[in-house]
Write a protein that holds these residues in place. Structure first.
Motif, mmCIF file in Angstrom:
data_model
loop_
_atom_site.group_PDB
_atom_site.id
_atom_site.type_symbol
_atom_site.label_atom_id
_atom_site.label_comp_id
_atom_site.label_asym_id
_atom_site.label_seq_id
_atom_site.Cartn_x
_atom_site.Cartn_y
_atom_site.Cartn_z
ATOM 1 N N TRP A 69 0.862 -1.181 0.000
ATOM 2 C CA TRP A 69 0.000 0.000 0.000
ATOM 3 C C TRP A 69 0.897 1.229 0.000
ATOM 4 O O TRP A 69 1.905 1.269 0.713
ATOM 5 C CB TRP A 69 -0.905 0.036 1.223
ATOM 6 C CG TRP A 69 -2.029 -0.951 1.198
ATOM 7 C CD1 TRP A 69 -2.015 -2.227 1.704
ATOM 8 C CD2 TRP A 69 -3.330 -0.761 0.640
ATOM 9 N NE1 TRP A 69 -3.218 -2.835 1.502
ATOM 10 C CE2 TRP A 69 -4.059 -1.952 0.848
ATOM 11 C CE3 TRP A 69 -3.956 0.308 -0.014
ATOM 12 C CZ2 TRP A 69 -5.373 -2.118 0.432
ATOM 13 C CZ3 TRP A 69 -5.269 0.154 -0.427
ATOM 14 C CH2 TRP A 69 -5.961 -1.045 -0.210
ATOM 15 N N HIS A 70 0.528 2.254 -0.762
ATOM 16 C CA HIS A 70 1.298 3.495 -0.813
ATOM 17 C C HIS A 70 0.843 4.398 0.321
ATOM 18 O O HIS A 70 -0.342 4.721 0.429
ATOM 19 C CB HIS A 70 1.080 4.188 -2.161
ATOM 20 C CG HIS A 70 1.951 5.387 -2.374
ATOM 21 N ND1 HIS A 70 3.298 5.277 -2.645
ATOM 22 C CD2 HIS A 70 1.672 6.713 -2.345
ATOM 23 C CE1 HIS A 70 3.807 6.482 -2.792
ATOM 24 N NE2 HIS A 70 2.842 7.373 -2.613
ATOM 25 N N TRP A 71 1.808 4.777 1.169
ATOM 26 C CA TRP A 71 1.469 5.631 2.302
ATOM 27 C C TRP A 71 1.555 7.098 1.920
ATOM 28 O O TRP A 71 2.553 7.560 1.371
ATOM 29 C CB TRP A 71 2.399 5.364 3.479
ATOM 30 C CG TRP A 71 2.079 6.241 4.660
ATOM 31 C CD1 TRP A 71 1.120 6.016 5.601
ATOM 32 C CD2 TRP A 71 2.701 7.482 5.003
ATOM 33 N NE1 TRP A 71 1.101 7.044 6.513
ATOM 34 C CE2 TRP A 71 2.059 7.956 6.173
ATOM 35 C CE3 TRP A 71 3.734 8.237 4.434
ATOM 36 C CZ2 TRP A 71 2.421 9.151 6.791
ATOM 37 C CZ3 TRP A 71 4.089 9.437 5.045
ATOM 38 C CH2 TRP A 71 3.444 9.880 6.215
ATOM 39 N N ARG A 75 -3.379 8.474 5.151
ATOM 40 C CA ARG A 75 -4.171 7.524 4.373
ATOM 41 C C ARG A 75 -3.248 6.608 3.573
ATOM 42 O O ARG A 75 -2.062 6.873 3.400
ATOM 43 C CB ARG A 75 -5.129 8.249 3.422
ATOM 44 C CG ARG A 75 -4.462 8.992 2.271
ATOM 45 C CD ARG A 75 -5.509 9.714 1.424
ATOM 46 N NE ARG A 75 -4.916 10.475 0.344
ATOM 47 C CZ ARG A 75 -4.722 10.010 -0.885
ATOM 48 N NH1 ARG A 75 -5.059 8.758 -1.191
ATOM 49 N NH2 ARG A 75 -4.188 10.771 -1.819
ATOM 50 N N TYR A 76 -3.844 5.499 3.073
ATOM 51 C CA TYR A 76 -3.171 4.582 2.170
ATOM 52 C C TYR A 76 -3.876 4.585 0.819
ATOM 53 O O TYR A 76 -5.073 4.860 0.724
ATOM 54 C CB TYR A 76 -3.201 3.155 2.718
ATOM 55 C CG TYR A 76 -2.261 2.877 3.854
ATOM 56 C CD1 TYR A 76 -0.899 2.733 3.632
ATOM 57 C CD2 TYR A 76 -2.741 2.729 5.152
ATOM 58 C CE1 TYR A 76 -0.038 2.454 4.681
ATOM 59 C CE2 TYR A 76 -1.887 2.449 6.202
ATOM 60 C CZ TYR A 76 -0.537 2.310 5.963
ATOM 61 O OH TYR A 76 0.318 2.035 6.993
ATOM 62 N N SER A 77 -3.126 4.229 -0.227
ATOM 63 C CA SER A 77 -3.690 4.126 -1.569
ATOM 64 C C SER A 77 -2.969 3.004 -2.306
ATOM 65 O O SER A 77 -1.821 2.668 -1.981
ATOM 66 C CB SER A 77 -3.509 5.450 -2.325
ATOM 67 O OG SER A 77 -3.890 5.310 -3.672
ATOM 68 N N ARG A 78 -3.624 2.418 -3.286
ATOM 69 C CA ARG A 78 -2.968 1.424 -4.134
ATOM 70 C C ARG A 78 -2.129 2.087 -5.226
ATOM 71 O O ARG A 78 -1.354 1.422 -5.910
ATOM 72 C CB ARG A 78 -4.014 0.520 -4.787
ATOM 73 C CG ARG A 78 -4.632 -0.498 -3.851
ATOM 74 C CD ARG A 78 -3.641 -1.526 -3.370
ATOM 75 N NE ARG A 78 -4.283 -2.664 -2.738
ATOM 76 C CZ ARG A 78 -3.639 -3.620 -2.086
ATOM 77 N NH1 ARG A 78 -2.320 -3.577 -1.974
ATOM 78 N NH2 ARG A 78 -4.288 -4.635 -1.547
ATOM 79 N N THR A 79 -2.310 3.386 -5.410
ATOM 80 C CA THR A 79 -1.548 4.125 -6.424
ATOM 81 C C THR A 79 -0.773 5.246 -5.750
ATOM 82 O O THR A 79 -1.199 5.802 -4.725
ATOM 83 C CB THR A 79 -2.478 4.711 -7.495
ATOM 84 O OG1 THR A 79 -3.495 5.490 -6.872
ATOM 85 C CG2 THR A 79 -3.118 3.597 -8.316
ATOM 86 N N ASP A 81 -0.311 8.489 -5.616
ATOM 87 C CA ASP A 81 -0.993 9.687 -6.086
ATOM 88 C C ASP A 81 -0.120 10.933 -6.024
ATOM 89 O O ASP A 81 -0.393 11.923 -6.710
ATOM 90 C CB ASP A 81 -2.270 9.904 -5.265
ATOM 91 C CG ASP A 81 -3.229 8.728 -5.372
ATOM 92 O OD1 ASP A 81 -3.168 7.996 -6.371
ATOM 93 O OD2 ASP A 81 -4.033 8.537 -4.441
ATOM 94 N N GLY A 85 1.116 8.666 -9.873
ATOM 95 C CA GLY A 85 -0.068 7.840 -9.912
ATOM 96 C C GLY A 85 0.153 6.393 -10.302
ATOM 97 O O GLY A 85 -0.811 5.662 -10.533
ATOM 98 N N GLU A 138 -3.114 5.138 10.544
ATOM 99 C CA GLU A 138 -3.847 4.990 9.290
ATOM 100 C C GLU A 138 -4.429 3.591 9.103
ATOM 101 O O GLU A 138 -5.270 3.381 8.240
ATOM 102 C CB GLU A 138 -2.945 5.333 8.106
ATOM 103 C CG GLU A 138 -2.581 6.801 7.971
ATOM 104 C CD GLU A 138 -1.502 7.234 8.942
ATOM 105 O OE1 GLU A 138 -1.428 8.429 9.249
ATOM 106 O OE2 GLU A 138 -0.726 6.362 9.403
#
Length: 220
Positions: A69-71, A75-79, A81, A85, A138
């Protein structure tokens, strides 16, 4: 994995607070070098290592790369951002096994068997870098956080769960050390006060400090 035997002054296992366990010398020298090689590969992509920009516009002195997961702050994201991206690299099996072994060593076999880390943050500190007191909040679970140190030693500040103020304890983390937050200490404030230059073991392969932090996010 065993405690380093070449230290002139032994550094015993320490429990700083319930659930906060420091295991000095947990990583052997060979395992440390293996992880440094892996960190170089992870830092080269698909998402590059970068200095995180905070919501207030400040830029962290630490450089980071995420796995699984990208920190981003809070928050975390799969991309990724904040850096183009691109899709974050998968969480490596080698770190999943290492995380379970670490939690077993610190907390016991039952907690180790249940541990399913799915996110890693690899932080690089040069001699001037530091990290302010913060909580790891998070994640949706209070599963243990595993922290592994490579390279230069640092002064690590372990605080309380209520705020950034005292009481706290300052601990020197050395290359190969393991620190685990769990249970009542899972949300303790913590930070890196300073890096101690010229303290990396010979043959580690880089200058500065690498910290690998493993977490179980509870995200799908």
């Amino acid at each position: 994995m065993s405690e380093s035997t070449d230290a002139l002054i032994p550094r015993p296992r320490r429990v700083l607070a319930p659930g906060a366990v420091h295991l000095p010398g947990w990583l052997t020298p060979d395992r440390q070098r293996e992880l440094v090689t892996l960190c170089r590969a992870w830092a080269s992509g698909p998402v590059p290592m970068r200095a995180v920009t905070m919501p207030n516009g400040g830029v962290m002195s630490v450089k980071s790369v995420s796995l699984g997961w990208h920190w981003l702050p809070y928050r975390y994201s799969r991309t990724a951002d904040d850096v183009g991206g691109g899709a974050v690299a998968p969480f490596p099996d080698v770190l999943r096994t290492l995380g379970r072994d670490a939690v077993t060593a610190a907390c016991g076999p039952e907690e180790g068997a249940a541990y399913e880390p799915d996110a890693a943050l690899v932080n690089y500190y040069d001699d001037a870098a530091k990290m302010g007191m913060h909580q790891d909040r998070e994640e949706r679970l209070n599963a243990p956080v595993v922290s592994l140190s490579l390279g230069s030693s640092c002064v690590f500040r372990f605080g309380n769960t209520e705020n950034r103020n005292r009481p706290w304890q300052d601990v020197e983390l050395v290359s190969g050390d393991l620190f685990v937050f769990s249970g009542p200490s899972r949300f303790a404030y913590h930070g890196v006060q300073k890096i101690l230059p010229d303290t990396a073991p010979s043959g580690i392969g880089f200058d500065g400090r690498l910290n690998i932090t493993l977490r179980q996010t509870g995200l799908a």
